[in-house]
Design a protein around this motif. Structure first.
Motif, short mmCIF file in Angstrom:
data_model
loop_
_atom_site.label_atom_id
_atom_site.label_comp_id
_atom_site.label_asym_id
_atom_site.label_seq_id
_atom_site.Cartn_x
_atom_site.Cartn_y
_atom_site.Cartn_z
N LEU A 130 18.61 50.25 69.32
CA LEU A 130 17.64 49.53 68.39
C LEU A 130 18.26 49.63 66.88
O LEU A 130 18.10 50.85 66.51
CB LEU A 130 16.20 49.86 68.48
N THR A 131 18.77 48.57 66.29
CA THR A 131 19.20 49.04 64.88
C THR A 131 18.45 48.29 63.99
O THR A 131 18.01 46.74 64.19
CB THR A 131 20.63 48.48 64.69
N PRO A 132 17.56 48.69 63.11
CA PRO A 132 16.73 47.97 62.04
C PRO A 132 17.57 47.38 61.04
O PRO A 132 18.56 47.60 60.65
CB PRO A 132 15.84 49.43 61.43
N ARG A 133 17.05 46.31 60.90
CA ARG A 133 17.70 45.49 59.49
C ARG A 133 17.04 45.94 58.29
O ARG A 133 15.83 46.52 58.51
CB ARG A 133 17.02 43.94 59.68
N LEU A 134 17.66 46.18 57.41
CA LEU A 134 17.48 46.88 56.26
C LEU A 134 16.19 46.45 55.46
O LEU A 134 15.45 47.15 54.76
CB LEU A 134 18.71 47.03 55.18
N ALA A 135 16.21 45.18 55.33
CA ALA A 135 15.12 44.37 54.65
C ALA A 135 13.86 44.41 55.48
O ALA A 135 13.98 43.72 56.49
CB ALA A 135 15.40 43.29 53.83
N LEU A 136 12.60 44.72 55.06
CA LEU A 136 11.28 44.54 55.60
C LEU A 136 10.87 42.87 55.35
O LEU A 136 11.31 42.24 54.35
CB LEU A 136 10.12 45.23 55.06
N GLN A 137 10.18 42.26 56.28
CA GLN A 137 10.07 40.91 56.27
C GLN A 137 8.44 40.78 56.37
O GLN A 137 7.82 41.28 56.68
CB GLN A 137 10.39 40.13 57.64
N PRO A 138 7.98 39.77 55.55
CA PRO A 138 6.55 39.46 55.55
C PRO A 138 6.06 38.99 56.85
O PRO A 138 6.72 38.59 57.55
CB PRO A 138 6.24 38.33 54.43
N ALA A 139 5.09 39.49 57.47
CA ALA A 139 4.16 39.27 58.56
C ALA A 139 4.03 37.72 58.64
O ALA A 139 3.24 37.11 57.67
CB ALA A 139 3.07 40.08 58.89
N PRO A 140 4.46 37.13 59.49
CA PRO A 140 4.24 35.52 59.65
C PRO A 140 2.72 35.29 60.06
O PRO A 140 2.05 35.90 60.90
CB PRO A 140 5.23 34.93 60.65
N ALA A 141 2.37 34.23 59.59
CA ALA A 141 0.73 33.74 59.88
C ALA A 141 0.67 33.55 61.42
O ALA A 141 -0.41 33.88 62.00
CB ALA A 141 0.38 32.70 59.02
N ARG A 182 4.95 44.85 63.59
CA ARG A 182 4.08 44.73 62.45
C ARG A 182 3.71 46.16 61.96
O ARG A 182 3.21 47.10 62.76
CB ARG A 182 2.99 44.28 62.96
N LEU A 183 4.02 46.34 60.73
CA LEU A 183 3.49 47.45 59.83
C LEU A 183 2.17 47.51 59.57
O LEU A 183 1.67 46.32 59.35
CB LEU A 183 4.54 47.87 58.83
N GLY A 184 1.40 48.44 59.15
CA GLY A 184 -0.02 48.44 58.81
C GLY A 184 -0.25 47.69 57.43
O GLY A 184 -1.37 47.18 57.06
N ASP A 185 0.62 47.18 56.50
CA ASP A 185 0.44 46.84 55.26
C ASP A 185 0.92 45.43 55.24
O ASP A 185 1.24 44.92 54.00
CB ASP A 185 1.42 47.70 54.40
N GLY A 186 1.06 44.41 56.28
CA GLY A 186 1.36 43.33 56.25
C GLY A 186 2.96 42.87 56.29
O GLY A 186 3.33 41.92 55.99
N TRP A 187 3.67 43.86 56.57
CA TRP A 187 5.06 43.60 56.42
C TRP A 187 5.50 43.94 57.88
O TRP A 187 5.07 44.47 58.91
CB TRP A 187 5.79 44.70 55.61
N VAL A 188 6.85 43.63 58.43
CA VAL A 188 7.27 43.72 59.65
C VAL A 188 8.77 44.36 59.76
O VAL A 188 9.65 43.98 58.87
CB VAL A 188 7.61 42.18 60.29
N GLN A 189 9.08 45.16 60.43
CA GLN A 189 10.22 45.85 60.60
C GLN A 189 11.01 45.27 61.94
O GLN A 189 10.33 44.80 62.91
CB GLN A 189 10.23 47.36 60.80
N VAL A 190 11.93 44.34 61.52
CA VAL A 190 13.03 43.72 62.74
C VAL A 190 14.03 44.83 63.23
O VAL A 190 14.78 45.22 62.24
CB VAL A 190 13.50 42.56 62.14
N LEU A 191 13.97 45.01 64.36
CA LEU A 191 15.26 45.62 65.05
C LEU A 191 15.94 44.78 65.89
O LEU A 191 15.64 43.99 66.70
CB LEU A 191 14.50 46.59 66.10
N GLU A 192 17.31 44.77 65.74
CA GLU A 192 18.15 44.17 66.61
C GLU A 192 18.44 45.04 67.96
O GLU A 192 18.58 46.31 68.02
CB GLU A 192 19.53 44.09 66.10
#
Length: 62
Positions: free
Chosen positions: A18-29, A50-60
């Motif tokens: 599981l490799t994280p993408r470096l940039a967090l993404q905003p959580a899609p509606a 989904r992170l608790g602050d409205g952002w998403v960590q994407v893992l490859e």
């Protein structure tokens, strides 16, 4: 945990990286209420968490 942030995991006898993408993404509606989901992008399986602050960590997933 690897130096690049990759985590190695085994689930049901199958190994995964599981490799994280470096940039967090905003959580899609359209994913409101979902803690995590998968999708395929350019033949690559992605796990979004989904992170608790409205952002998403994407893992490859490989």
């Amino acid at each position: 945990m690897q130096p690049d942030g990759t985590a190695l995991a085994t689930l049901g006898g199958q190994g995964y990286a599981l490799t994280p993408r470096l940039a967090l993404q905003p959580a899609p509606a359209d994913r409101a209420g979902q803690a995590m989901w998968t999708q395929v992008e350019d033949s690559l399986l992605l796990l979004s968490v989904r992170l608790g602050d409205g952002w998403v960590q994407v893992l490859e997933v490989r």
